[in-house]
Structures are given as C-alpha cells and as structure tokens.
Write a protein that holds these residues in place. Structure first.
Motif, PDB file in Angstrom:
ATOM      1  N   PHE A  79       5.044 -13.294 -17.221  1.00  0.00           N
ATOM      2  CA  PHE A  79       4.156 -12.576 -16.316  1.00  0.00           C
ATOM      3  C   PHE A  79       4.591 -12.845 -14.884  1.00  0.00           C
ATOM      4  N   ASN A  80       4.101 -12.011 -13.979  1.00  0.00           N
ATOM      5  CA  ASN A  80       4.390 -12.163 -12.550  1.00  0.00           C
ATOM      6  C   ASN A  80       3.159 -12.715 -11.839  1.00  0.00           C
ATOM      7  N   ALA A  81       3.394 -13.453 -10.774  1.00  0.00           N
ATOM      8  CA  ALA A  81       2.294 -14.010  -9.986  1.00  0.00           C
ATOM      9  C   ALA A  81       1.578 -12.898  -9.227  1.00  0.00           C
ATOM     10  N   LEU A  82       0.261 -12.985  -9.178  1.00  0.00           N
ATOM     11  CA  LEU A  82      -0.533 -12.009  -8.431  1.00  0.00           C
ATOM     12  C   LEU A  82      -0.473 -12.251  -6.926  1.00  0.00           C
ATOM     13  N   VAL A  83      -0.116 -13.471  -6.538  1.00  0.00           N
ATOM     14  CA  VAL A  83      -0.050 -13.841  -5.126  1.00  0.00           C
ATOM     15  C   VAL A  83       1.266 -14.561  -4.879  1.00  0.00           C
ATOM     16  N   ARG A  84       1.929 -14.158  -3.812  1.00  0.00           N
ATOM     17  CA  ARG A  84       3.182 -14.812  -3.417  1.00  0.00           C
ATOM     18  C   ARG A  84       3.134 -15.129  -1.936  1.00  0.00           C
ATOM     19  N   VAL A  85       3.860 -16.165  -1.563  1.00  0.00           N
ATOM     20  CA  VAL A  85       3.951 -16.562  -0.155  1.00  0.00           C
ATOM     21  C   VAL A  85       5.213 -15.943   0.417  1.00  0.00           C
ATOM     22  N   GLU A  86       5.056 -15.259   1.559  1.00  0.00           N
ATOM     23  CA  GLU A  86       6.200 -14.647   2.235  1.00  0.00           C
ATOM     24  C   GLU A  86       6.282 -15.166   3.656  1.00  0.00           C
ATOM     25  N   GLN A  87       7.497 -15.219   4.155  1.00  0.00           N
ATOM     26  CA  GLN A  87       7.693 -15.593   5.557  1.00  0.00           C
ATOM     27  C   GLN A  87       7.980 -14.311   6.333  1.00  0.00           C
ATOM     28  N   ILE A  88       7.201 -14.088   7.382  1.00  0.00           N
ATOM     29  CA  ILE A  88       7.339 -12.859   8.177  1.00  0.00           C
ATOM     30  C   ILE A  88       7.599 -13.215   9.632  1.00  0.00           C
ATOM     31  N   GLN A  89       8.001 -12.230  10.400  1.00  0.00           N
ATOM     32  CA  GLN A  89       8.189 -12.390  11.843  1.00  0.00           C
ATOM     33  C   GLN A  89       6.816 -12.524  12.483  1.00  0.00           C
ATOM     34  N   SER A  90       6.646 -13.520  13.326  1.00  0.00           N
ATOM     35  CA  SER A  90       5.354 -13.808  13.929  1.00  0.00           C
ATOM     36  C   SER A  90       5.135 -13.012  15.214  1.00  0.00           C
ATOM     37  N   GLU A  91       3.879 -12.698  15.469  1.00  0.00           N
ATOM     38  CA  GLU A  91       3.503 -12.067  16.734  1.00  0.00           C
ATOM     39  C   GLU A  91       3.036 -13.119  17.729  1.00  0.00           C
ATOM     40  N   SER A  92       2.925 -14.365  17.281  1.00  0.00           N
ATOM     41  CA  SER A  92       2.450 -15.461  18.126  1.00  0.00           C
ATOM     42  C   SER A  92       3.544 -15.928  19.077  1.00  0.00           C
ATOM     43  N   LYS A  97       8.375 -17.374  13.204  1.00  0.00           N
ATOM     44  CA  LYS A  97       8.023 -16.892  11.869  1.00  0.00           C
ATOM     45  C   LYS A  97       6.732 -17.548  11.436  1.00  0.00           C
ATOM     46  N   GLU A  98       6.085 -16.907  10.490  1.00  0.00           N
ATOM     47  CA  GLU A  98       4.877 -17.481   9.911  1.00  0.00           C
ATOM     48  C   GLU A  98       4.781 -17.069   8.453  1.00  0.00           C
ATOM     49  N   PHE A  99       3.935 -17.768   7.729  1.00  0.00           N
ATOM     50  CA  PHE A  99       3.717 -17.475   6.322  1.00  0.00           C
ATOM     51  C   PHE A  99       2.524 -16.557   6.164  1.00  0.00           C
ATOM     52  N   GLN A 100       2.574 -15.756   5.121  1.00  0.00           N
ATOM     53  CA  GLN A 100       1.422 -14.942   4.758  1.00  0.00           C
ATOM     54  C   GLN A 100       1.418 -14.766   3.248  1.00  0.00           C
ATOM     55  N   LEU A 101       0.255 -14.461   2.709  1.00  0.00           N
ATOM     56  CA  LEU A 101       0.120 -14.224   1.273  1.00  0.00           C
ATOM     57  C   LEU A 101       0.274 -12.737   1.000  1.00  0.00           C
ATOM     58  N   LYS A 102       1.022 -12.429  -0.027  1.00  0.00           N
ATOM     59  CA  LYS A 102       1.134 -11.042  -0.469  1.00  0.00           C
ATOM     60  C   LYS A 102       0.470 -10.952  -1.831  1.00  0.00           C
ATOM     61  N   ARG A 103      -0.511 -10.101  -1.926  1.00  0.00           N
ATOM     62  CA  ARG A 103      -1.275  -9.938  -3.171  1.00  0.00           C
ATOM     63  C   ARG A 103      -0.828  -8.678  -3.892  1.00  0.00           C
ATOM     64  N   TYR A 104      -0.765  -8.781  -5.202  1.00  0.00           N
ATOM     65  CA  TYR A 104      -0.389  -7.654  -6.046  1.00  0.00           C
ATOM     66  C   TYR A 104      -1.577  -7.270  -6.916  1.00  0.00           C
ATOM     67  N   PRO A 105      -1.741  -5.971  -7.178  1.00  0.00           N
ATOM     68  CA  PRO A 105      -2.850  -5.557  -8.051  1.00  0.00           C
ATOM     69  C   PRO A 105      -2.544  -5.908  -9.513  1.00  0.00           C
ATOM     70  N   ILE A 106      -3.606  -6.091 -10.273  1.00  0.00           N
ATOM     71  CA  ILE A 106      -3.439  -6.361 -11.700  1.00  0.00           C
ATOM     72  C   ILE A 106      -2.871  -5.108 -12.351  1.00  0.00           C
ATOM     73  N   ASP A 107      -1.744  -5.270 -13.043  1.00  0.00           N
ATOM     74  CA  ASP A 107      -1.054  -4.157 -13.693  1.00  0.00           C
ATOM     75  C   ASP A 107      -0.298  -4.718 -14.895  1.00  0.00           C
ATOM     76  N   LYS A 108      -0.834  -4.466 -16.087  1.00  0.00           N
ATOM     77  CA  LYS A 108      -0.241  -5.040 -17.301  1.00  0.00           C
ATOM     78  C   LYS A 108       1.177  -4.539 -17.546  1.00  0.00           C
ATOM     79  N   GLU A 109       1.463  -3.295 -17.166  1.00  0.00           N
ATOM     80  CA  GLU A 109       2.801  -2.745 -17.371  1.00  0.00           C
ATOM     81  C   GLU A 109       3.841  -3.447 -16.511  1.00  0.00           C
ATOM     82  N   ALA A 110       3.451  -3.824 -15.291  1.00  0.00           N
ATOM     83  CA  ALA A 110       4.358  -4.529 -14.381  1.00  0.00           C
ATOM     84  C   ALA A 110       4.263  -6.047 -14.576  1.00  0.00           C
TER      85      ALA A 110
END
Length: 170
Positions: A79-92, A97-110
């Motif tokens: 299975f794949n994780a529903l939440v992953r940590v990504e590093q993005i370019q910061s506006e601060s 750079k800063e970290f953010q969570l990327k959430r994925y919808p529940i999808d049994k096919e994926a």
C-alpha cells in the motif's frame, strides 16, 4: 520577520549596522526558540492524548483486536502512504526550504488505503480519536522542523555577522 535580517552578503555594512542586525537576529532567534519549545510541549501533549485513546480502544475492543497483530507484515498486500513529507521552496525570509505534508485521497486502485480499516469496519471512537491525535502530532512535528530550519539559518547569519564584526573591529 523583515527581509533585511537574512542576507548573503554583510560586507557593505558599517559596524553600527552589523550591531543592529545582530540585535534583530538574536531577538528573532529568541522568538523562534520560544515557538519551538511551545510546539514541542504541544507535540508531547497531543501524542500522549493519542496514546491514552489507543489504550481506551484496546480496553474496549480487547488486546487481540487493537494490537500489533492487526498491523501489516511482509506478507501483507502493498500500500501507499496517505501522507508524505515534502520539502518545498519557502516563502519565509528565514529559510530557503521548508517541509510540508502532502495528503492523498483514499483510493484502493492506487493502493492508498485508510490504515484504520486494518482494525475492522466498525472502529471504536477512541481509535478514531487516536488517529486524529497522531495526525495533529505529525503536523506539529513538521512545524517544529520548519522552525528549527529557520533557527539554523539565523545562526548561520549570526556567524557571518560576527565574522564581519571582527573584520570591522580589527
């Protein structure tokens, strides 16, 4: 935080400007330390609440229904994780750079499945609260990591300013 605090080059500054920048950076650093401590206290509180709710769920359902035996093993379907940590370019201004969570919808096919379903279809409320508490904890951990990166960048700037100060004082 003002954009002027974090710079790549401090060589054009006078001694009074260096002192002013150092003061501003130290004040910002103290503010970030306070935020980090508060964030870590909140992480501990929320995580403990999650553990207590997990214990309640285990008490209600029994140790066999809410336990390690319900977690996936090597033989389980992938299975794949529903939440992953990504590093993005910061506006601060404090961090590149800063970290953010990327959430994925529940999808049994994926292969994005809800892990709470490992414990059955009718999940007890304390187990659902446990999931929410640990999700909140994860968001707070990301916030703490971003604060720590800002602090690290400020420390680098302070070091550069101290070097410039020693050059100007020599």
């Amino acid at each position: 935080m003002p954009q002027k605090l974090i710079r790549d080059d401090y060589k054009e500054l006078s001694l009074s400007e260096v002192h002013e920048h150092l003061d501003d950076l130290y004040l910002e650093l103290l503010s970030l330390v306070e935020q980090l401590v508060q964030c870590k206290v909140t992480i501990e509180k929320v995580t403990n609440e999650g553990r207590i709710n997990c214990a309640k769920a285990r008490y209600i359902q029994g140790p066999k229904t809410v336990g390690i035996s319900k977690l996936p093993t090597d033989e389980s379907q992938e299975f794949n994780a529903l939440v992953r940590v990504e590093q993005i370019q910061s506006e601060s201004a404090c961090a590149e750079k800063e970290f953010q969570l990327k959430r994925y919808p529940i999808d049994k096919e994926a292969k994005f499945i809800d892990p709470i379903r490992w414990f059955g279809v009718l999940v007890p409320r304390p187990l659902q609260v446990t999931k929410e508490k640990f999700q909140n904890s994860l968001e707070l951990i990301i916030e703490a990591a971003n604060i720590q990166m800002q602090m690290d960048n400020i420390m680098v700037s302070i070091q550069k300013l101290k070097e410039q100060k020693s050059i100007l004082c020599a």
